[in-house]
Design a protein around this motif. Structure first.
Motif, short mmCIF file in Angstrom:
data_model
loop_
_atom_site.label_atom_id
_atom_site.label_comp_id
_atom_site.label_asym_id
_atom_site.label_seq_id
_atom_site.Cartn_x
_atom_site.Cartn_y
_atom_site.Cartn_z
N ALA A 165 0.84 -1.21 0.00
CA ALA A 165 0.00 0.00 0.00
C ALA A 165 0.87 1.25 0.00
O ALA A 165 0.60 2.21 -0.75
N ASP A 166 1.93 1.27 0.80
CA ASP A 166 2.76 2.47 0.92
C ASP A 166 3.48 2.80 -0.38
O ASP A 166 3.62 3.98 -0.75
N ILE A 167 3.97 1.78 -1.08
CA ILE A 167 4.67 2.04 -2.35
C ILE A 167 3.71 2.66 -3.37
O ILE A 167 4.03 3.67 -4.01
N GLY A 168 2.53 2.06 -3.51
CA GLY A 168 1.55 2.61 -4.46
C GLY A 168 1.11 4.01 -4.08
O GLY A 168 0.99 4.90 -4.95
N ILE A 169 0.89 4.23 -2.80
CA ILE A 169 0.43 5.54 -2.33
C ILE A 169 1.52 6.59 -2.53
O ILE A 169 1.24 7.72 -2.94
N ALA A 170 2.77 6.24 -2.23
CA ALA A 170 3.86 7.21 -2.37
C ALA A 170 3.98 7.68 -3.81
O ALA A 170 4.15 8.88 -4.08
N ILE A 171 3.92 6.74 -4.76
CA ILE A 171 4.02 7.10 -6.17
C ILE A 171 2.87 8.03 -6.56
O ILE A 171 3.08 9.07 -7.22
N ALA A 172 1.66 7.67 -6.15
CA ALA A 172 0.49 8.49 -6.50
C ALA A 172 0.59 9.89 -5.89
O ALA A 172 0.26 10.90 -6.54
N LYS A 173 1.07 9.98 -4.66
CA LYS A 173 1.16 11.29 -4.00
C LYS A 173 2.22 12.18 -4.65
O LYS A 173 2.01 13.40 -4.79
N PHE A 174 3.34 11.60 -5.03
CA PHE A 174 4.36 12.40 -5.69
C PHE A 174 3.86 12.90 -7.06
O PHE A 174 4.16 14.04 -7.45
N VAL A 175 3.12 12.06 -7.76
CA VAL A 175 2.51 12.51 -9.02
C VAL A 175 1.54 13.65 -8.75
O VAL A 175 1.52 14.67 -9.46
N GLY A 176 0.72 13.49 -7.71
CA GLY A 176 -0.23 14.53 -7.36
C GLY A 176 0.45 15.83 -6.97
O GLY A 176 0.01 16.92 -7.34
N TRP A 177 1.55 15.72 -6.20
CA TRP A 177 2.29 16.93 -5.81
C TRP A 177 2.88 17.62 -7.03
O TRP A 177 2.84 18.85 -7.15
N ALA A 178 3.44 16.82 -7.98
CA ALA A 178 4.04 17.40 -9.18
C ALA A 178 3.01 18.14 -10.02
O ALA A 178 3.31 19.16 -10.65
N ILE A 179 1.76 17.64 -10.02
CA ILE A 179 0.71 18.26 -10.83
C ILE A 179 0.12 19.49 -10.13
O ILE A 179 -0.10 20.53 -10.74
N THR A 180 -0.12 19.36 -8.82
CA THR A 180 -0.86 20.41 -8.10
C THR A 180 0.02 21.40 -7.35
O THR A 180 -0.40 22.54 -7.10
N GLY A 181 1.21 20.98 -6.95
CA GLY A 181 2.05 21.85 -6.13
C GLY A 181 1.59 21.92 -4.68
O GLY A 181 2.05 22.78 -3.93
N SER A 182 0.70 21.02 -4.25
CA SER A 182 0.15 21.05 -2.90
C SER A 182 1.20 20.61 -1.88
O SER A 182 1.78 19.52 -1.99
N SER A 183 1.43 21.44 -0.84
CA SER A 183 2.37 21.06 0.21
C SER A 183 1.82 19.92 1.06
O SER A 183 2.56 19.10 1.59
N SER A 184 0.48 19.88 1.21
CA SER A 184 -0.13 18.76 1.94
C SER A 184 0.15 17.45 1.23
O SER A 184 0.44 16.43 1.85
N MET A 185 0.07 17.49 -0.11
CA MET A 185 0.35 16.29 -0.89
C MET A 185 1.82 15.90 -0.77
O MET A 185 2.15 14.71 -0.65
N LEU A 186 2.71 16.90 -0.75
CA LEU A 186 4.14 16.60 -0.58
C LEU A 186 4.40 16.02 0.80
O LEU A 186 5.17 15.07 0.95
N ALA A 187 3.77 16.58 1.83
CA ALA A 187 3.94 16.05 3.19
C ALA A 187 3.47 14.62 3.27
O ALA A 187 4.12 13.77 3.89
N GLU A 188 2.33 14.33 2.65
CA GLU A 188 1.82 12.97 2.64
C GLU A 188 2.72 12.03 1.84
O GLU A 188 2.89 10.85 2.19
N ALA A 189 3.33 12.54 0.76
CA ALA A 189 4.26 11.73 -0.02
C ALA A 189 5.48 11.39 0.82
O ALA A 189 5.96 10.24 0.82
N MET A 190 6.00 12.36 1.57
CA MET A 190 7.14 12.09 2.45
C MET A 190 6.74 11.11 3.55
O MET A 190 7.54 10.25 3.95
N HIS A 191 5.51 11.24 4.03
CA HIS A 191 4.98 10.30 5.03
C HIS A 191 5.00 8.88 4.47
O HIS A 191 5.45 7.93 5.13
#
Length: 320
Positions: free
Chosen positions: A16-42
């Motif tokens: 779950a963590d591997i799939g979620i991390a990839i999705a969050k980094f993609v989301g951060w790259a598209i949106t620029g959301s710091s919340s998304m980046l924090a969740e990606a680092m999480h």
């Protein structure tokens, strides 16, 4: 429970963590959301943590040797402690730093709906991981609460995964609220506040884990329930009539050491004493399967203050 139950929870969390991390980094790259980046680092921290837990299990399985005659079981506690440190440093501190930066210098989000979709997918994957961890934990939890299980369990991996997954779901909710309020108000500061909340949450979870794993590393004894069962099964009422001293310590999640001084009924011969000790060991192991090593010292019971061999300690149930 053997390490296999813990391993199933770890692999579920890892996938779950591997799939979620990839999705969050993609989301951060598209949106620029710091919340998304924090969740990606999480999620990166969580992924690294699952690998650390697997390494701990592997190294704990090494056979005892001259240098470590009681084995390597505490490797599982050590690597779980490292997990807590990684979660605190890589997850919490990085998210707090990013949140402060975004609050001071807010940035507009692009394509925030992408972030919302990714967060919802991540919630589904984390729910799957948490459900798996809870299923594997129930045989150990029994009728106690989940919080009591986390505080009292001698198994390090399951509490770690339970707290990680629970924290991940709450963190995703914080990110969802941060992004959602940014969309509704047009003020990107909410995204930074959501990031800061995620960092604080990860810090709190990491501190709980650090405290619990430190206690296990130092050495914890049997639970109150296990202690009572061990004490009861050492006594047979015929050849062993009381326990003078009883001390226990977990050398690993499935390796409980028991050391006791037992009062033998006067007049028994050597052969009868040996049989009594063997029978007591068998009863204890049958009642508490995690008991691996038992050292029993036969003695005669003497009233409090009369036993010079107690090293200054009072016999249990007696006072000096």
């Amino acid at each position: 429970m053997s390490a296999s139950g813990s391993r199933a929870a770890i692999f579920a969390a890892l996938g779950a963590d591997i799939g979620i991390a990839i999705a969050k980094f993609v989301g951060w790259a598209i949106t620029g959301s710091s919340s998304m980046l924090a969740e990606a680092m999480h999620s990166i921290a969580d992924t690294a943590n699952q690998f650390l837990l697997l390494i701990g299990q592997r190294r704990a399985a090494k056979r005892p040797d001259t240098l470590h005659p009681f084995g390597y079981g505490r490797n599982r506690y050590f690597y779980a402690f490292v997990v807590a440190l990684v979660l605190f440093s890589l997850g919490s501190l990085a998210a707090i730093d990013e949140g402060i930066h975004k609050i001071r210098d807010p940035e507009e989000l692009s394509s925030p709906f992408v972030a919302i979709v990714i967060l919802l997918v991540a919630m589904g994957l984390e729910t799957f991981s948490l459900t798996t961890a809870k299923r594997e934990s129930r045989p150990l939890k029994g009728t106690s609460s989940w919080w009591r299980f986390i505080r009292n369990s001698r198994n390090p991996e399951l509490p770690v995964v339970l707290l990680e997954d629970s924290g991940a779901l709450i963190g995703l909710l914080f990110a969802f609220v941060g992004v959602g309020l940014t969309m509704l108000t047009g003020d990107p500061i909410w995204d930074g506040i959501g990031t800061l909340a995620i960092g604080a949450l990860l810090g709190a979870i990491a501190i709980v884990l650090i405290v619990e794993m430190k206690s296990l590393l130092i050495g914890e004894g049997a639970t109150a329930e296990e202690y009572a069962v061990i004490r009861a099964n050492l006594v047979d009422g015929a050849r062993i009539d009381r326990v003078i001293h009883l001390e226990t310590e977990y050398l690993g999640p499935e390796d409980l050491l028991v050391a006791a001084k037992i009062a033998i009924v006067p007049g028994l011969g050597i052969a009868a004493i040996a049989e009594a000790i063997d029978a007591a060991e068998a009863r204890v192991r049958a009642a508490v399967p995690t008991v691996n090593r038992i050292y029993l010292e036969p003695d005669l019971y003497r009233p409090a203050g009369a036993d010079a061999s107690t090293d200054g300690r009072a016999p249990e149930g007696e006072s000096v």
